[in-house]
Design a protein around this motif. Structure first.
Motif, mmCIF file in Angstrom:
data_model
loop_
_atom_site.group_PDB
_atom_site.id
_atom_site.type_symbol
_atom_site.label_atom_id
_atom_site.label_comp_id
_atom_site.label_asym_id
_atom_site.label_seq_id
_atom_site.Cartn_x
_atom_site.Cartn_y
_atom_site.Cartn_z
ATOM 1 N N ASP A 268 0.810 -1.224 0.000
ATOM 2 C CA ASP A 268 0.000 0.000 0.000
ATOM 3 C C ASP A 268 0.842 1.272 0.000
ATOM 4 O O ASP A 268 0.325 2.366 0.215
ATOM 5 N N ARG A 269 2.138 1.146 -0.255
ATOM 6 C CA ARG A 269 2.974 2.348 -0.323
ATOM 7 C C ARG A 269 2.551 3.223 -1.500
ATOM 8 O O ARG A 269 2.190 2.719 -2.557
ATOM 9 N N ARG A 270 2.615 4.506 -1.279
ATOM 10 C CA ARG A 270 2.269 5.445 -2.326
ATOM 11 C C ARG A 270 3.547 5.997 -2.952
ATOM 12 O O ARG A 270 4.589 6.112 -2.304
ATOM 13 N N VAL A 271 3.468 6.353 -4.225
ATOM 14 C CA VAL A 271 4.587 7.016 -4.888
ATOM 15 C C VAL A 271 4.625 8.455 -4.401
ATOM 16 O O VAL A 271 3.722 9.237 -4.675
ATOM 17 N N GLU A 272 5.657 8.794 -3.642
ATOM 18 C CA GLU A 272 5.784 10.135 -3.090
ATOM 19 C C GLU A 272 7.159 10.690 -3.406
ATOM 20 O O GLU A 272 8.165 9.996 -3.244
#
Length: 429
Positions: A268-272
């Motif tokens: 569930d990591r987001r591209v940040e």
């Protein structure tokens, strides 16, 4: 996927709607060397440290795919690499007995040139930021892109192909692209079909895609962890996904749970982005080198307007304005001028960019770039630029080549930072 704007909270609920690209350059340092020396294409090529005559210490930074066929690998000791793939120069100079091996069993070697590689990487990054609203730069040759709002799953392969082909066409290096709903799967997908690969893993296909892969191909699994997983009887990602997670947690701690989740495609990591950008730049190449000043200045005007517009849209003020001129065969020249304080002034960007470019106006130029740097994102009223423009029209203080910006804004009102030839573009990105 909805064509309209996303409502608050919808992003978290629709994880499978996310479209993540992982862009990974293929043998990047070697590709850069081939860019400026086309005769190295298709030849075994090793880039590293310690290849100088008589040197015995050092390591391989990058080995081309042709060099890997001889057993040369990244991080390999230089002495081992030389034994497996002797220098072509030594062979042609008669330093190696031709009876011991033929020409095809030798290769080319180039020392690491990070300034040059960074200049090429800056060109790639510009394309990535133009193709995606959210980019996370992992290293000089690797980045994640969230393109959810730029494309749809039905045409995601075409969008990714556009990114890959544009980098090859405009920059001259090859990349492999993986597309998936999660960062970890996109990373695996980009490695799946190297070089110049494109692998798309659509929602609902992740478990099927991962299951047959050997455990060392899982994101974050190195040789030691792979060996320990095999000791537990887990040979593939599918084995890890189907096992009881508790033994994994007992052996690897919280990382064991992460391995279990990644093997199941759950991430569930987001591209940040990694913090605020340090600069904004726009570049464009001519089909052929151009000598006539008129089209070059017209392009500078267009690029300056685009850069200033992006800075304004991002709410950024800038203290440095620069240009880049790439002359044949691939000599990168940069010029910069620093201001006494942060500004938002598109006309000033255009005027300074034009002024910095004057020394190249009659030279053949294959690519041009305009950049603003030393950004500030704090919300504040813009100061009057009247006095600064008077300073900017002057000749500066004649600072030494390569000098860094003074900490006291008033100490050096306007300065040109000049670096010719194969210059560092670490800040031109």
């Amino acid at each position: 996927m909805s064509d309209g704007p996303r409502l608050p909270g919808v992003d978290e609920a629709d994880e499978e709607d996310r479209i993540v690209c992982h862009v990974d350059a293929d043998c990047f340092y070697a590709s850069c060397e081939r860019l400026r020396e086309p005769e190295l294409r298709d030849e075994p090529l090793v880039v590293g440290m310690g290849y100088e005559a008589g040197a015995t210490n050092g390591a391989v930074a990058t080995a081309s795919y042709e060099a890997r066929e001889f057993g040369v690998e990244s991080a390999q000791a230089i002495s081992t690499a030389l034994e497996r793939l002797p220098r072509r120069a030594a062979f042609e100079n008669g330093e190696i007995d031709e009876s011991d091996l033929d020409r095809g069993e030798t290769g080319y070697y180039r020392p690491v040139d990070m300034d040059y590689y960074e200049s090429v990487a800056a060109d790639v990054r510009e394309i990535l930021h133009d193709c995606a609203d959210v980019v996370r730069e992992v290293s000089i040759d690797e980045a994640y892109l969230d393109v959810t709002d730029r494309t749809a799953w039905g045409v995601a392969d075409g969008f990714a192909r556009h990114i890959r082909d544009r980098i090859r066409r405009e920059v001259g290096v090859t990349v492999s692209v993986g597309v998936a709903p999660t960062m970890s799967t996109a990373k695996i997908a980009s490695d799946f079909d190297k070089p110049d690969g494109l692998t798309v893993v659509e929602p609902g296909e992740i478990r099927e895609f991962l299951a047959p892969l050997e455990v060392e191909l899982l994101h974050g699994v190195g040789p030691v962890t792979a060996r320990e997983l095999r000791e537990m009887g887990l040979e593939t990602a599918g084995d890890v996904a189907e096992t009881d997670p508790e033994p994994l947690v007992e052996r690897f701690g919280e990382r064991g749970r992460e391995l279990f989740d990644r093997a199941r495609g759950e991430d569930d990591r987001r591209v940040e982005p990694k913090g605020d950008p340090k600069s904004f730049s726009r570049e464009s190449a001519f089909a052929d080198p151009v000598e006539d000043p008129t089209p070059k200045y017209e392009l500078i005007e267009t690029l300056a307007a685009a850069v200033a517009d992006r800075a304004r849209r991002e709410g950024a003020l800038y203290r440095t304005i620069g240009v880049k001129a790439v002359t044949p065969p691939y000599d990168v020249n940069t010029r910069e001028r620093s201001l006494p304080g942060p500004v938002d002034d598109p006309d000033l960007v255009d005027r300074i960019a034009r002024d910095l470019f004057t020394e190249f106006e009659t030279d053949p130029v294959r690519k041009l770039g305009v950049r603003v740097a030393n950004l500030e994102f704090a919300a504040a009223d813009q100061a009057s630029l009247d006095g600064w423009e008077r300073d900017a029209s002057g000749t500066g203080t004649g600072a030494d080549e390569g000098e860094t910006e003074e900490s006291d804004p008033g100490a050096n009102p306007v300065r040109d930072d000049r670096t010719a030839g194969q210059s560092s573009l670490a800040d031109f990105s």
